[in-house]
Write an enzyme that holds these catalytic residues in place. Structure first.
Site, PDB file in Angstrom:
ATOM      1  CE  LYS A   1      -4.479   0.415   0.444  1.00  0.00           C
ATOM      2  NZ  LYS A   1      -5.666  -0.462  -0.241  1.00  0.00           N
TER       3      LYS A   1
ATOM      4  N   GLY B   1     -20.748   6.230   2.420  1.00  0.00           N
ATOM      5  CA  GLY B   1     -19.818   6.802   1.282  1.00  0.00           C
ATOM      6  C   GLY B   1     -20.586   6.823  -0.014  1.00  0.00           C
TER       7      GLY B   1
ATOM      8  N   GLY C   1     -18.623   7.354  -3.142  1.00  0.00           N
ATOM      9  CA  GLY C   1     -17.411   7.476  -3.855  1.00  0.00           C
ATOM     10  C   GLY C   1     -17.764   6.138  -4.959  1.00  0.00           C
ATOM     11  CG  ASN C   2     -15.275   3.811  -8.264  1.00  0.00           C
ATOM     12  OD1 ASN C   2     -15.594   3.931  -9.459  1.00  0.00           O
ATOM     13  ND2 ASN C   2     -14.415   2.677  -8.393  1.00  0.00           N
TER      14      ASN C   2
HETATM   15  N1  GLU Z   1      -7.011  -0.093  -3.518  1.00  0.00           N
HETATM   16  C1  GLU Z   1      -7.998  -1.288  -3.807  1.00  0.00           C
HETATM   17  C2  GLU Z   1      -8.004  -2.223  -2.557  1.00  0.00           C
HETATM   18  O1  GLU Z   1      -7.939  -1.428  -1.459  1.00  0.00           O
HETATM   19  C3  GLU Z   1      -7.461  -1.774  -5.008  1.00  0.00           C
HETATM   20  C4  GLU Z   1      -5.827  -2.234  -4.949  1.00  0.00           C
HETATM   21  C5  GLU Z   1      -5.584  -2.836  -6.020  1.00  0.00           C
HETATM   22  O2  GLU Z   1      -6.283  -3.058  -7.432  1.00  0.00           O
HETATM   23  O3  GLU Z   1      -4.224  -3.233  -6.337  1.00  0.00           O
HETATM   24  O4  GLU Z   1      -8.261  -3.155  -2.521  1.00  0.00           O
END
Ligand code: GLU
Length: 429
Positions: free
Chosen positions: A108, A220, A222-223
């Site tokens: 992350k 939320g 959002g997307n």
């Molecule tokens: N940010 C998204 C998650 O928390 C997607 C991560 C990704 O696609 O690598 O799962």
């Protein structure tokens, strides 16, 4: 939103891990390895701002584990970002890719910044600066970033462009969540929200409830939330509430329409961060309630699709007795203390790293397509996504049933065992 007490997402992630490590009697070396990220990068990103000043932003990337494949996970832009939040989120990514049975690890990234107050050019500089600091440590075969809270396809493309400029090649597999036509996958936008609802659909089957007879309240807009609402409505369910951040008032507001919100009309009055224009919502007949009111509604399903630390010991008892399912679209929305209550109440919790695995699963498909330079149809992407999510859901649900354990613990057992085994087979522990 919980306020007051300092919340540390990493402590929470470690607490969840320790509990399950005890349950499965995990050996000490594996615990020591999996309790912390393998690697982390902390850096500064200087940006020449539009007003001529120079601002230095703090950026991070954590690679929690890559025993099963390249580290994978998003990059968040958030004013309250901390290294511990990024650590926790990288750890949850490891369990997420393992539970979804993807040949990937967990990572992350983040930048402490508030895109609400940054021009497009300034955001581009942050994206390019982020890559300049870590391009040696990320890549299509080592660590593959993606969008997350307040980052989008354009941010990913700027990052890719910077990486390709530095390295002198075309490497669309560096990053996922790119725009369609520029290495992105059809279905990626929809994937997290749709994936969430695939798991809700299966949970309703398990509980023998017809989706048409259900209502839901969503935190939320959002997307993730928007696509979840779209698919849930297609299944016949009715969303009565959404809660979202109001930038002008610096607080969350719940918008309610008892006979069902209208997704399209709300989308027309929503900014790119999922904030709804309050005046217009009131004109359209929505009731504006306190930010936390989404949690107290008399509905069958709660969909927390915002941030971590939202369902806590301070508010969990406000959940209405009608609620039967909580499907976590966000990462880490429920604290371990709140879990105890949900477990006692026998609420069917579809834990975050299972429920929201649709995003990374589609990212995996995007990576495969980018590396092959051959792109699939949207139907094919969504069909494969449904299959993966459904299989992961039943693996966790069956384990939870067979051992009479809480869904989150069952998901953790599968995730941890897979990663521990890969680490062992590699001879790490
Ligand atoms: N940010 C998204 C998650 O928390 C997607 C991560 C990704 O696609 O690598 O799962």
């Amino acid at each position: 939103m919980a306020e007051g007490k300092a919340f540390n997402a990493f402590e929470m992630a470690q607490k969840q891990f320790d509990k399950v490590a005890d349950m499965i009697d995990l050996d000490q070396a594996s615990r020591d390895l999996l309790r912390n990220p393998l690697r982390e990068f902390h850096f500064s990103i200087p940006v020449h701002m539009d007003d001529g000043s120079i601002k230095v932003f703090r950026g991070f990337r954590c690679q929690h584990n890559d025993a099963r494949g390249p580290a994978k996970g998003g990059i968040r832009f958030h004013p309250q970002e901390t290294i511990d939040t990024v650590r926790a989120l990288s750890m949850w990514m490891t369990w997420k890719t393992a539970v979804a049975d993807l040949p990937l690890g967990g990572g992350k990234g983040g930048v402490i910044c508030d895109p609400h107050n940054l021009s497009s050019r300034e955001q581009e500089q942050i994206c390019r600066g982020w890559i300049r600091q870590v391009y040696k440590n990320v890549g299509p075969i080592s660590d593959v970033p993606a969008p997350d809270v307040m980052t989008n396809a354009q941010h990913m493309l700027w990052m890719l462009d910077e990486y390709e400029t530095i390295t002198g090649g075309r490497y669309p597999g560096l990053i996922t969540g790119k725009p369609v036509g520029m290495g992105g996958s059809l279905g990626r936008k929809e994937a997290t929200g749709y994936g969430l609802i695939y798991t809700v659909r299966e949970a309703l089957k398990q509980l023998q409830i017809d989706p048409k007879n259900t209502t839901a309240s969503v935190q939320g807009f959002g997307n993730v939330a928007q696509f979840a609402i779209e698919l849930y409505s297609k299944l016949g369910g009715k969303v009565t509430c959404i809660s979202c951040w109001d930038q002008n008032e610096s607080r969350a507001i719940t918008y309610k329409k008892a006979d069902g919100i209208n997704l399209e009309e709300l989308q027309k009055i929503t900014d790119r961060f999922g904030g709804v224009e309050q005046d217009k919502a009131l004109e359209l007949g929505y009731e504006a309630l306190d930010g936390e009111a989404w949690l107290e509604q008399e509905v069958d399903i709660l969909l927390p699709c915002a941030l971590e630390n939202q369902i806590t010991e301070d508010n969990v008892e406000k959940i209405h007795e009608k609620v039967q399912i909580i499907a976590e679209g966000a990462n880490g929305p429920t604290t371990p203390e709140a879990d105890k209550f949900l477990d006692k109440r026998n609420i069917f919790v579809i834990p975050d790293f299972l429920a929201n695995a649709g995003g990374v699963t589609c990212s995996y498909f995007e990576q495969v397509q980018s590396n092959m330079n051959y792109y699939w149809s949207k139907d094919e992407v969504l069909k494969n996504l449904d299959q993966k999510m459904t299989a992961a859901f039943w693996a966790v649900t069956n384990l939870s049933d067979n051992r009479s354990i809480f869904m989150r613990d069952a998901a953790y057992i599968i995730g941890i065992e897979r990663v521990a085994q890969a680490s062992k087979e590699r001879g790490w522990v």
